[in-house]
Design a protein around this motif. Sequence first.
Motif: not given
Length: 207
Positions: A19, A23, A26
Amino acid sequence: MWELVKSGGLLMIPLLLASVLALAICLERAWALRMSRVAPANLLAEVWSWIRNKELNADKLRQLKANSPLGEILAAGLLNSRHGREIMKEAIEEKANVVIHHLERYLTLLGTLAMISPLLGLLGTVVGIIEAFMAINSSGMGDPALLASGISKALITTAGGLFVAIPAMIMHRYYLRHIATMAVEMEQQAIKLVDIVHGDREVDFQP
């Protein structure tokens, strides 16, 4: 929230790492793939101004190449413009392939994270169910806490895998589409430059 993560067991660690990595990718791609950075709106007009005023030289070409990905493509075309239209177009296409490859940096990893996160969650589910059955075998049905712990771990890891995978997959698809849109825009700008340099198109913008 931390207690919920801890109750998911050891497999929550790779899910947490996935995760964080997703992130980070992104955010980095959101910054790197801004249209104003990749294909500045007035760049072609500026290049035409250089050509018209006979200011195009090696320093200008280096500046253009360092300016943006679109600048790299235009610079490659201008460097080969004296060899004719077809050679200029080939140089642009070759450079465009390299530029688009660079724009897609890290997206393969993001897609991989989107695919493996549900599998990690599923693995956690299997482990949790196995622990639940082992609890039943060792203590029978007299200790519901052990059974509940295994089932809880199974549900939490499944939810964790989906929590990572869904936004990662959405952003992966979004960035691929965004890059495709920018590639079309850069192609149009490059073709316009070829036509202008070789006299096949009237200038339809104000430098």
